[in-house]
Design an enzyme around this catalytic site. Sequence first.
Site: not given
Length: 354
Positions: A99, A166, A190
């Site tokens: 990511w 993030d 999530k």
Amino acid sequence: MRHNFGAGPCILPQEVFKQAAQAVLDFKDGLSILEISHRTSEFEGVVDEATRLVKELLNVPEGYSVIFLQGGASLQFAMVPYNLLPEGQTASYLDSGIWASKAIKEVSTFGKANIVASSKPDNYTFIPKDFEIPADSAYFHCTSNNTIYGTEMFSFPETNVPIVCDMSSDILSRVIDVSKFGLIYAGAQKNIGPAGATVVIVKDEILGKSGRKIPSMLDYQIQASNGSMYNTPPVFSIYVSMLNLRWLKSKGGVAEIEKENKAKAYALYTEIDRNPLFKGTCTVEDRSRMNVCFVMNNPELEKPFLKFVEDNGVEGLKGHRSVGGFRASMYNALPITSVHHLIDLMQTFAEKHQ
Ligand SMILES: *Cc1c(COP(=O)(O)O)cnc(C)c1O
């Protein structure tokens, strides 16, 4: 009962699912949450409450805006440099996983990314720690929890450069000091709610300095000044996120859930380290509490083990293809009883395969 260890979209509390189902049928005077205008006072109340709960649960200081956007965390990979990186300047990035590397890739459209450190040569099994952030960086970007590899940052650098993080896969799982960050973003699916919304927490004073002309939908200032309602927001995702935030508050908030998350992670890592069939894949000090990655010492047993747990109510344990083995994602809503169930299965399997 299924025990859902999936990495995302992930488990939410059963009571949230029930309340969400009810609101699909009848949110207000027989009308569904899916058919009312987002400009009604009822829905404005939902956005207000969701925003307030994020601020309250994360103890967001004055001078920060909380906004619900669309496009997932992946759109933030581009929105961050678009809004924060002036022409000709450099932004620093920590490369701690796929990511993070996807975020780095998006910078090239806007300017230059300086990679301060990378654990890629070691297949991202640890969080790099000894690095310098050049003082002239427009911002420093990091990923607090590397969902795919199962590593988590338990400390953040001291720097005057704004930190952009993030936090998609560990937001609301532990107490953080928001005042240390310039911008935090997280895809909802999530730990916040269902897919479709992205939460951004941004320090107002870092905005409006890039000198770029930014399309309205991608401009944090425009989104913030419109209270997440510049256009039709993802109403259902925001509504269910609000229900989940209420649930978290009723559980005692982030500090309380952090204790549970620590207990869950401790129990599972203890079993991985104790059980002769299994081993963890990451450096011990960087082990994530949200995504626990492990493999078997005998890879030939991995398929039979996966079948054994799936036959016994365990869902979503297969590891990401870039790591292999298993990944037990243990987001806030996963009860510790599910972790104990998995541990029991690991022990039963080990007895059969000594
Ligand atoms: C899942 C995930 C993403 C991608 O999120 P999308 O909302 O699908 O774009 C980005 N970063 C991290 C850390 C993630 O876990």
